[in-house]
Design an enzyme around this catalytic site. Sequence first.
Site, PDB file in Angstrom:
ATOM      1  N   GLU A  58      11.727 -10.345   1.454  1.00 53.23           N
ATOM      2  CA  GLU A  58      13.019 -11.040   1.565  1.00 53.23           C
ATOM      3  C   GLU A  58      12.843 -12.529   1.888  1.00 53.23           C
ATOM      4  OE1 GLU A  58      17.027  -9.786   3.574  1.00 53.23           O
ATOM      5  OE2 GLU A  58      15.641 -10.379   5.152  1.00 53.23           O
ATOM      6  N   ASP A  59      11.727 -12.885   2.533  1.00 57.09           N
ATOM      7  CA  ASP A  59      11.629 -14.257   3.042  1.00 57.09           C
ATOM      8  C   ASP A  59      11.247 -15.336   2.027  1.00 57.09           C
ATOM      9  OD1 ASP A  59      12.568 -13.676   5.616  1.00 57.09           O
ATOM     10  OD2 ASP A  59      10.649 -12.748   6.103  1.00 57.09           O
TER      11      ASP A  59
ATOM     12  N   CYS B 229      14.439  -7.107   5.565  1.00 57.02           N
ATOM     13  CA  CYS B 229      13.266  -7.946   5.241  1.00 57.02           C
ATOM     14  C   CYS B 229      12.317  -7.316   4.241  1.00 57.02           C
ATOM     15  CB  CYS B 229      12.526  -8.291   6.520  1.00 57.02           C
ATOM     16  SG  CYS B 229      12.214  -6.858   7.529  1.00 57.02           S
TER      17      CYS B 229
ATOM     18  N   ARG C 204      12.732 -21.180  11.505  1.00 56.79           N
ATOM     19  CA  ARG C 204      12.113 -20.982  10.187  1.00 56.79           C
ATOM     20  C   ARG C 204      12.858 -21.690   9.045  1.00 56.79           C
ATOM     21  NH1 ARG C 204       8.778 -16.313   9.928  1.00 56.79           N
ATOM     22  NH2 ARG C 204       7.804 -16.014  11.949  1.00 56.79           N
TER      23      ARG C 204
ATOM     24  N   ILE D 143       6.242  -5.759  14.330  1.00 52.57           N
ATOM     25  CA  ILE D 143       6.033  -7.126  13.825  1.00 52.57           C
ATOM     26  C   ILE D 143       7.380  -7.711  13.358  1.00 52.57           C
ATOM     27  CG2 ILE D 143       3.565  -7.066  13.369  1.00 52.57           C
ATOM     28  CD1 ILE D 143       4.177  -6.326  10.456  1.00 52.57           C
TER      29      ILE D 143
ATOM     30  N   ASP E 286       2.074 -10.621   6.288  1.00 49.78           N
ATOM     31  CA  ASP E 286       3.530 -10.409   6.335  1.00 49.78           C
ATOM     32  C   ASP E 286       4.171 -10.303   4.945  1.00 49.78           C
ATOM     33  OD1 ASP E 286       4.463 -10.541   9.250  1.00 49.78           O
ATOM     34  OD2 ASP E 286       3.115 -12.253   9.134  1.00 49.78           O
TER      35      ASP E 286
ATOM     36  N   HIS F 297      15.459 -14.879  12.904  1.00 42.41           N
ATOM     37  CA  HIS F 297      16.222 -15.221  11.695  1.00 42.41           C
ATOM     38  C   HIS F 297      17.706 -14.909  11.946  1.00 42.41           C
ATOM     39  CE1 HIS F 297      12.417 -14.297   9.170  1.00 42.41           C
ATOM     40  NE2 HIS F 297      12.666 -15.569   8.978  1.00 42.41           N
TER      41      HIS F 297
HETATM   42  C1  CIR Z   1       7.545 -12.823  10.409  1.00 41.73           C
HETATM   43  O1  CIR Z   1       7.510 -13.206  11.585  1.00 41.73           O
HETATM   44  O2  CIR Z   1       7.657 -13.601   9.474  1.00 41.73           O
HETATM   45  C2  CIR Z   1       7.424 -11.340  10.143  1.00 41.73           C
HETATM   46  N1  CIR Z   1       6.542 -10.731  11.080  1.00 41.73           N
HETATM   47  C3  CIR Z   1       8.775 -10.677  10.219  1.00 41.73           C
HETATM   48  C4  CIR Z   1       9.695 -11.163   9.139  1.00 41.73           C
HETATM   49  C5  CIR Z   1      11.011 -10.480   9.151  1.00 41.73           C
HETATM   50  N2  CIR Z   1      11.783 -10.992   8.070  1.00 41.73           N
HETATM   51  C6  CIR Z   1      13.084 -10.805   7.923  1.00 41.73           C
HETATM   52  O3  CIR Z   1      13.709 -10.194   8.775  1.00 41.73           O
HETATM   53  N3  CIR Z   1      13.651 -11.297   6.844  1.00 41.73           N
END
Ligand code: CIR
Length: 266
Positions: free
Chosen positions: A73-74, A257, A139, A251, A68, A170
Amino acid sequence: MPSSTPCYHFNSAIVRKPSLSVVNGLRTEDQGDPDYDGVKAEHEAYVAVFESVGIKVTVLPELEAFPDSIFVEDPALVFTEAAILLRPSAPSRRGETEEIAPVLHDLFDKVLQLPQPGHVEGGDILLTQESVLIGLSARTNRTGADALIECLKTFGYTSEIVNTPKGILHLKTECSLLDETTILVTRRMEQSGIFDGFRKIVLPEGEEPAANAIRINKSLLVSTNYPRTIELLDHNGYSVVPVKTTEIQKIDAGLSCMSLRWFAVE
Ligand code: CIR
């Protein structure tokens, strides 16, 4: 906020190329694996759109160990004044912070680290003109959110904790900032009360995944898959740029993101 410049005024972004392992990315619902070549093509088109709207894009190499990691962004938050290294909650994503840290140290004078032991993922952070909204979710927890408030205070940003409605990955999965006073929301997010002080544009029923759009300068990036949303936003005077997300959406990706966006003062 420290500046009267619109908070969607950006000139810089970081993205990361998808790894072959992206096909194993986390998902809340099984819609089949995304096709690697399809994700790669969508990612390249995404970068091209950023460049076409005047953004200098730093493209990081793929990380096979982190399926991932395309979702930069995360693990971090970036602002003109500083970057903050976050702590993703998803176990398979925790090492992504360490991977992006050296890049942020190169690009920012000031890099803060979210103190232990809380978790925050950038998908839960919505920057508005007045403050930074931190959405509690599966999260992002209260300990992490409280610690983030303290980090943000050190460079003059005010923030607020909100409760992301249950079942939403999110905060930004179902909302985005369209301009200083307007938020694009799903019906569920509209009813949450989080955006009571804002003008709201509610997504057409059945097009909820279009909620994760990105306003960049004069442009509004929206997934190509949602024609009624594109028409609605166009009708409301936004300069819509459609971006393909068919494979990456499998996904749980929207548009925000896949990048970290900020205004860098040269
Ligand atoms: C996750 O579940 O972490 C990734 N498959 C998708 C993350 C999406 N992130 C976001 O929208 N900031």
